[in-house]
Design an enzyme around this catalytic site. Structure first.
Site, mmCIF file in Angstrom:
data_model
loop_
_atom_site.group_PDB
_atom_site.id
_atom_site.type_symbol
_atom_site.label_atom_id
_atom_site.label_comp_id
_atom_site.label_asym_id
_atom_site.label_seq_id
_atom_site.Cartn_x
_atom_site.Cartn_y
_atom_site.Cartn_z
ATOM 1 C CD GLU A 1 -3.097 -1.040 2.096
ATOM 2 O OE1 GLU A 1 -3.304 0.039 2.668
ATOM 3 O OE2 GLU A 1 -3.791 -2.047 2.295
ATOM 4 C CE LYS B 1 -10.635 -3.138 4.038
ATOM 5 N NZ LYS B 1 -9.958 -4.317 4.654
HETATM 6 P P1 PGA Z 1 -6.670 -6.004 2.556
HETATM 7 O O1 PGA Z 1 -6.212 -5.256 3.868
HETATM 8 O O2 PGA Z 1 -7.222 -5.024 1.603
HETATM 9 O O3 PGA Z 1 -5.411 -6.686 2.074
HETATM 10 O O4 PGA Z 1 -7.690 -7.035 2.985
HETATM 11 C C1 PGA Z 1 -6.642 -3.995 4.225
HETATM 12 C C2 PGA Z 1 -7.058 -3.955 5.685
HETATM 13 O O5 PGA Z 1 -6.892 -4.949 6.412
HETATM 14 O O6 PGA Z 1 -7.595 -2.947 6.120
HETATM 15 ZN ZN ZN Z 2 -7.859 -4.057 8.249
#
Ligand code: PGA
Ligand code: ZN
Length: 433
Positions: free
Chosen positions: A206, A338
């Site tokens: 990231e 998300k």
């Molecule tokens: P991921 O992690 O997008 O790889 O699932 C992001 C998070 O845990 O916030």
């Molecule tokens: Zn997370």
């Protein structure tokens, strides 16, 4: 047929920030408006989130998405063409019914979220609105307080450290532009310190620095020194935020810290985290305990929740029922939002609304696998979520989201409101006594 009736839905395979295949969808409406969205992809996924449909087999590590693309171009397009793009609820209900599984494994969560978000974009364009304005539906909007990664770890950095995200929150910023400027200074200072101490080894998935540390706590110390080197007061101007992502190394109440070669039970894990919260200016902790450890989540929240934002990510998987259950049992006090964990915009919003109703903090979030898609910048601002988490302050799939918020702030002009430290529990960032 009206101006906002869907006439075309087309999917194609594009590539995400890890160079893996993902699904992009274009939607066209009768009146000429268009919308486009791309599905992101997680690496440290919750067990209960919507499933991405991947082809398997030897090519591309089994990660190809030709079946998901085929579902969009085939049965999803057939079902949705002719429907009204402004009726998002009906669109998403049709997708869910067509899929017919509890976890979206037949059509694919990746196919479904890309379609759902592309329809949202097309409907906004048809009304000549920005997506932010469209999803606000006349209610007040607010630029989010960003949570920005400085060091990446866990599943995003070969498990070089156990903790997944070491982030900062610029609590002292007066507006979004200043929040980014402050973060840029901290990110730069951290890079200089890492270089000076011969620990700079590139960046994690990231965009945060790859963490060449000997213990998890060493990263916290380095973060505090980076904040100071940038000229800010830790905990006051800039606080620390952690995503422990404990489901990655914890199961059945046992937590294995690979970097430190030790195993902790639930109480030991809570104790270690509380110790960090006493010694460092930590304002927020995500998934402190594993997704299968509600008891641990409750214990940590009971001890720290009055001062610290305790976020459920894998623990809640953007699911309204799970948010309500967590609120009833006080297992956390904030929810990560998300869209691809839920699989449709309507279900994402339902989880967000459940968080608002419970007086939870609400943080719209990217995934570790991202693209140029900036939908979440608009959702965070237009829904007035208060917080946005996108990863670090490098790599254009991250910067695209931060930069989009700058444009939204500019477009709002004198109407722009920034969510500062008020979105956190009182005194967040001050070390726990
Ligand atoms: P991921 O992690 O997008 O790889 O699932 C992001 C998070 O845990 O916030
Ligand atoms: Zn997370």
């Amino acid at each position: 047929m009206s101006r906002t009736s869907i006439t075309h839905i087309v999917a194609r395979r594009v590539w995400d920030s890890r160079g893996r295949p993902t699904v992009e969808v274009d939607v066209r409406l009768q009146g000429g408006a268009t919308g486009r969205a791309i599905a992101p992809a997680g690496a440290s996924r919750g067990t209960h989130e919507a499933i991405d449909l991947r082809d398997g087999g030897p090519a591309l590590g089994g990660l190809d998405v030709r079946k998901a693309v085929g579902h969009v171009n085939g049965e999803i397009a057939t079902r949705l063409v002719g429907m009204d793009a402004t009726d998002q609820r009906a669109i998403d209900a049709a997708l869910i019914a067509l899929d017919g599984t509890p976890n979206k494994s037949r059509l694919g969560g990746n196919a479904m979220i890309a379609v759902s978000m592309a329809v949202l974009h097309a409907a906004a364009q048809a009304g000549h609105d920005s997506l932010c304005t469209y999803v606000a539906r006349g209610r007040p909007v607010r630029l989010p307080l960003p949570e920005i990664q400085i060091f990446g770890g866990g599943a995003h950095a070969g498990r070089r450290v156990d903790i997944q995200d070491f982030m900062v929150m610029p609590l002292g910023a007066a507006n979004f532009a200043q929040a980014l400027e402050m973060t840029a200074e901290v990110y730069r200072a951290a890079g200089e310190l890492m270089k000076a101490e011969d620990r700079l080894q590139g960046v994690a998935d990231e965009g945060g620095y790859w963490p060449a540390f000997d213990s998890n706590e060493e990263a916290l110390g380095m973060l505090v020194r980076s904040i100071e080197r940038a000229g800010f007061t830790p905990g006051d101007d800039v606080a620390i935020s952690l995503d422990v992502a404990a489901s990655e190394f914890g199961r059945d109440g046992l937590y294995r810290l690979g970097l430190e070669g030790r195993e902790l039970d639930r109480d030991g894990m809570v104790e270690m985290l509380l110790g960090w919260c006493q010694r460092y200016p930590i304002a927020s902790v995500e998934d402190p305990l594993a997704e299968d450890d509600p008891e641990g989540m409750r214990a940590f929240t009971a001890a720290a929740g009055h001062r610290i934002q305790v976020i459920g990510d894998d623990f809640l998987v953007t699911n309204a029922d799970r948010v309500r259950a967590a609120a009833a049992t006080r297992s956390c006090n904030a929810v990560l939002i998300k869209p691809n964990q839920a699989g449709t915009v309507t279900e994402t919003y339902a989880a967000f609304e459940a968080g608002m109703a419970a007086d939870f903090g609400t943080i719209v979030s990217a995934r570790s696998g991202e693209t140029e898609d900036v939908t979440i910048a608009h959702l965070a601002t237009g829904w007035n979520a208060g917080q946005l988490k996108v990863g670090s302050f490098s790599r254009s799939e991250r910067m695209a989201k931060w930069n989009e918020c700058l444009r939204l702030e500019e477009a709002l002009g004198s109407q722009a409101v920034f969510a500062g430290r008020d979105v956190l529990p009182p005194d967040a960032g001050k070390p726990l006594p």
